[in-house]
Design a protein around this motif. Structure first.
Motif, short mmCIF file in Angstrom:
data_model
loop_
_atom_site.label_atom_id
_atom_site.label_comp_id
_atom_site.label_asym_id
_atom_site.label_seq_id
_atom_site.Cartn_x
_atom_site.Cartn_y
_atom_site.Cartn_z
N ALA A 136 0.83 -1.21 0.00
CA ALA A 136 0.00 0.00 0.00
C ALA A 136 0.86 1.26 0.00
N LEU A 137 1.93 1.24 0.77
CA LEU A 137 2.81 2.41 0.87
C LEU A 137 3.61 2.62 -0.41
N LEU A 138 4.08 1.54 -1.01
CA LEU A 138 4.90 1.65 -2.21
C LEU A 138 4.11 2.12 -3.42
N THR A 139 2.84 1.73 -3.49
CA THR A 139 2.05 2.02 -4.68
C THR A 139 1.21 3.29 -4.55
N ALA A 140 1.18 3.92 -3.38
CA ALA A 140 0.40 5.14 -3.20
C ALA A 140 1.22 6.37 -3.60
N ARG A 141 0.57 7.30 -4.28
CA ARG A 141 1.22 8.56 -4.63
C ARG A 141 1.40 9.43 -3.38
N ARG A 142 0.39 9.42 -2.52
CA ARG A 142 0.45 10.16 -1.25
C ARG A 142 -0.16 9.31 -0.16
N ILE A 143 0.26 9.55 1.09
CA ILE A 143 -0.20 8.79 2.25
C ILE A 143 -0.79 9.76 3.26
N VAL A 144 -1.97 9.46 3.75
CA VAL A 144 -2.59 10.22 4.83
C VAL A 144 -2.38 9.46 6.13
N ALA A 145 -1.76 10.11 7.10
CA ALA A 145 -1.64 9.57 8.46
C ALA A 145 -2.56 10.37 9.35
N VAL A 146 -3.28 9.70 10.24
CA VAL A 146 -4.30 10.40 11.03
C VAL A 146 -3.70 11.09 12.26
N SER A 147 -2.39 10.97 12.47
CA SER A 147 -1.74 11.64 13.59
C SER A 147 -0.25 11.74 13.33
N ARG A 148 0.42 12.60 14.08
CA ARG A 148 1.88 12.68 13.98
C ARG A 148 2.51 11.37 14.47
N ALA A 149 1.87 10.73 15.46
CA ALA A 149 2.39 9.46 15.97
C ALA A 149 2.40 8.40 14.88
N THR A 150 1.33 8.32 14.09
CA THR A 150 1.29 7.35 12.99
C THR A 150 2.30 7.71 11.91
N ARG A 151 2.43 9.00 11.61
CA ARG A 151 3.46 9.42 10.65
C ARG A 151 4.85 8.98 11.11
N ASP A 152 5.15 9.20 12.38
CA ASP A 152 6.46 8.83 12.89
C ASP A 152 6.68 7.32 12.83
N ASP A 153 5.62 6.54 13.06
CA ASP A 153 5.74 5.08 12.94
C ASP A 153 6.01 4.67 11.49
N HIS A 163 8.05 13.58 3.50
CA HIS A 163 7.36 14.50 2.59
C HIS A 163 6.24 13.81 1.81
N LYS A 164 6.22 12.48 1.83
CA LYS A 164 5.15 11.74 1.15
C LYS A 164 3.91 11.60 2.03
N ILE A 165 4.03 11.95 3.31
CA ILE A 165 2.97 11.73 4.28
C ILE A 165 2.33 13.06 4.67
N ALA A 166 1.02 13.10 4.66
CA ALA A 166 0.27 14.26 5.16
C ALA A 166 -0.46 13.85 6.43
N VAL A 167 -0.28 14.62 7.49
CA VAL A 167 -0.98 14.35 8.75
C VAL A 167 -2.32 15.08 8.71
N VAL A 168 -3.40 14.30 8.68
CA VAL A 168 -4.75 14.85 8.64
C VAL A 168 -5.56 14.17 9.74
N PRO A 169 -5.81 14.84 10.85
CA PRO A 169 -6.51 14.18 11.97
C PRO A 169 -7.98 13.93 11.66
N ARG A 357 -12.84 20.49 8.25
CA ARG A 357 -11.41 20.77 8.14
C ARG A 357 -10.66 19.55 7.62
N THR A 358 -11.04 18.36 8.10
CA THR A 358 -10.41 17.13 7.61
C THR A 358 -10.63 16.97 6.11
N ALA A 359 -11.84 17.25 5.64
CA ALA A 359 -12.14 17.13 4.21
C ALA A 359 -11.32 18.12 3.39
#
Length: 372
Positions: A136-153, A163-169, A357-359
């Motif tokens: 899923a990560l390799l084939t996605a153009r962009r990744i949404v993480a629902v928190s900074r904690a998930t982004r860091d993981d 830079h490929k990850i956007a944090v959107v709660p 805001r999330t949308a």
């Protein structure tokens, strides 16, 4: 822009992912603009929580029936075919298990990597999680993480470029709010609940830390007339929390209410004296925000994403420290002025999150994925 969203996860088997997908689709549809949502759904999947027909009121939404269950090989054929047939410009999957070869750029939402921190029940299941997540990560153009904690993981475990990850709660559904006394009294009567109780909402998986929660309540019960309600889907693979109740001898103090319907959850939150969420790890901790939107004082863990969700409105505790958890529960339970203060802070903190805001932020991710 025609945005395809995998709405097959709006079903009972995926309560959290389903809530995320449904609320995001509603909010995206409500933004207006020149984008069209093409929501792929499967009405044969059990869904007692969300009304898909509500999307019929939006002119910019198309519902497309796809005869493919989730997490099955058929989706790798049917979904790409429908994406081409409906001229979709971008495909957003709310879950890591998805078709990996599709005819358009993709965005994937990653909610958490809990199975890497708390391995799943079998070696095969853990290997499958690792493989499908990596795909899923390799084939996605962009990744949404629902928190900074998930982004860091994601950066730590999979070395995904930040830079490929956007944090959107996430946010609480608007139904989670202060309710009138008659609605609260009704749910209290129908579920045979005591006048005062602490509440936990969530599945009984080990990372939810319910054994330590039961042990903490057992300690408080020695001095206070405290009750605990455990509400949420029960996984038959686990049952340690029920054994802990028996071991502590507090069968009359702990009330199990499995699979509370979505429609009753706001009133259940409202009826609680406080909400306690001592999870060992969360991708976001949406129940924390839902409880706060209902004005409940919240005690939650001080780890992973929960401080992001709770801000300074909650009592944060070390989830491994039973005594600290018991002290926090006893303090909030016995102090009315403190509960009132925490209620006011909860409402302010919950208001910081909204699906609108999330949308908007998710739509920006779509434009980035398309290079616009």
């Amino acid at each position: 822009m025609r945005i395809g969203i995998d709405g097959r996860y709006i079903q009972d088997h995926f309560p959290g992912i389903g809530r995320y997908t449904y609320c995001l689709c509603q909010a995206l549809a409500g933004l207006g603009g020149d984008h069209t949502l093409v929501i792929f759904c499967n009405h044969s999947l059990r869904n007692t929580r969300y009304d898909l027909s509500a999307f019929d009121t939006f002119e910019n939404v198309e519902l497309v029936e796809v005869n493919a269950p989730t997490v099955y090989l058929q989706e790798h054929v049917f979904i790409p075919r429908e994406l081409s047939r409906h001229s979709v410009d971008l495909f957003h999957s709310p879950y890591y298990i998805r078709p990996y070869v599709v005819p358009c750029p993709t965005v994937v939402t990653i909610h958490d990597l809990i199975p890497l921190r708390y391995p799943l029940s079998s070696r095969w299941t853990s290997l499958a999680f690792g493989l499908t997540t990596r795909l899923a990560l390799l084939t996605a153009r962009r990744i949404v993480a629902v928190s900074r904690a998930t982004r860091d993981d994601l950066v730590s475990f999979y070395h995904v470029p930040s830079h490929k990850i956007a944090v959107v709660p996430e946010a609480a559904d608007p139904h989670y709010r202060l309710l009138p006394p008659e609605a609260v009294a009704d749910v209290r009567r129908r579920y045979s609940l005591p006048e005062r109780f602490a509440l936990h909402v969530g599945v009984n998986k080990p990372h939810k830390n319910l054994v330590r929660l039961v042990e903490a309540v057992g300690r408080v019960a020695r001095q206070e007339d405290v009750y605990l309600v455990l509400a949420g889907r029960r996984d038959p693979l686990y049952g340690e929390e029920r054994q802990a109740v028996s071991r502590m001898g507090i069968e009359e103090r702990v009330i199990f209410r499995d699979d509370v319907p979505e429609a009753d959850l706001p009133a259940l939150y409202n009826a609680a004296e406080m909400f306690v969420f001592p999870s060992l790890w969360e991708g976001f901790g949406l129940p924390v925000v839902e409880a706060m939107a209902c004005g409940r004082p919240v005690i939650c863990s001080s780890v992973s994403a929960m401080p992001e969700a709770a801000g300074d409105a909650a009592r944060l505790v070390d989830p491994l420290d039973v005594q600290a958890l018991a002290l926090a529960i006893g303090t909030v339970w016995s102090n009315e002025s403190l509960r009132q203060e925490m209620q006011e802070k909860s409402l302010k903190q919950a208001a910081r999150f909204s699906w609108g805001r999330t949308a908007e932020e998710t739509l920006h991710v779509y434009f980035e994925a398309l290079g616009r």
